[in-house]
Design an enzyme around this catalytic site. Sequence first.
Site, PDB file in Angstrom:
ATOM      1  CG  ASN A  41     -16.631   4.674   4.775  1.00 36.83           C
ATOM      2  OD1 ASN A  41     -15.736   3.844   4.660  1.00 36.83           O
ATOM      3  ND2 ASN A  41     -16.961   5.485   3.779  1.00 36.83           N
ATOM      4  CE1 TYR A  73      -6.739   6.988   6.249  1.00 41.15           C
ATOM      5  CE2 TYR A  73      -5.286   5.107   6.613  1.00 41.15           C
ATOM      6  CZ  TYR A  73      -6.496   5.626   6.185  1.00 41.15           C
ATOM      7  OH  TYR A  73      -7.468   4.776   5.706  1.00 41.15           O
ATOM      8  N   GLY A  91      -7.731  -3.803   4.224  1.00 45.34           N
ATOM      9  CA  GLY A  91      -6.422  -3.651   3.629  1.00 45.34           C
ATOM     10  C   GLY A  91      -6.553  -2.779   2.389  1.00 45.34           C
ATOM     11  CD  GLN A 106       2.404   2.165   4.405  1.00 43.96           C
ATOM     12  OE1 GLN A 106       2.285   1.044   4.884  1.00 43.96           O
ATOM     13  NE2 GLN A 106       3.176   2.394   3.359  1.00 43.96           N
TER      14      GLN A 106
END
Length: 240
Positions: free
Chosen positions: A82, A147, A178, A141
């Site tokens: 994570n 990223y 999200g 994005q």
Amino acid sequence: MARVALVTGGSRGIGAAISAALKGAGYKVAANYAGNDEAAAAFTKETGIPTYKWNVADYAASTKGIAQVEADLGPIDVVVANAGITRDAPFHKMSPEQWQQVIDTNLTGVFNTVHPVWPGMRERKFGRVIVISSVNGQKGQFAQVNYAATKAGDIGIVRSLAQEGARAGITANAVCPGYIATEMVMAVPEKVRESIIAQIPTGRLGEPEEIARCVVFLAADDAQFINGSTISANGAQFFG
């Protein structure tokens, strides 16, 4: 005997919710963190989950930290990769350092986390690898080339590991959150937050616990046939 789970970046935000949910489901949990000693200590005091400090971008440190977890709790059955960082900038302004820092943590960090536990999982004929990717790894994005590249790469990792581990009883899956109501997101200006929410058909930010429930589901012994999959938890913002 309870299975052992390691959650990297597991003492704050989504990671903290995952650690707590796995403990609630009966796992012995170790939460890794990189630098915030005060937050880690507070998390351990609140939850009783032990925390272990190392930088996932460093293979030697990861190997040493994982060895300590296994010495304390037993062989790791479930690993949740994570830990992640952002170093946002439009591509024409992005520095090589901003690129490399994100690659080292978000992509190489997954290798550094999974690789040391993989042989043991193969030997024991059981393992759960769960990588926290992102909706921005699916759709891209603005100002997040670094990223988005890592999070897309994370999906490629689990799809490949799924094929390698299947006959050894190991599954590898990704969860793509999200926009989630973490401390980082809630700290952005209200107008920016409102513009984010406006893009989400559900009309709200997700909660860390909603991502944690996805992880608990994938970690379960009876999730064996779910392998190489991506769970999109984004409020219908993107289908991928």
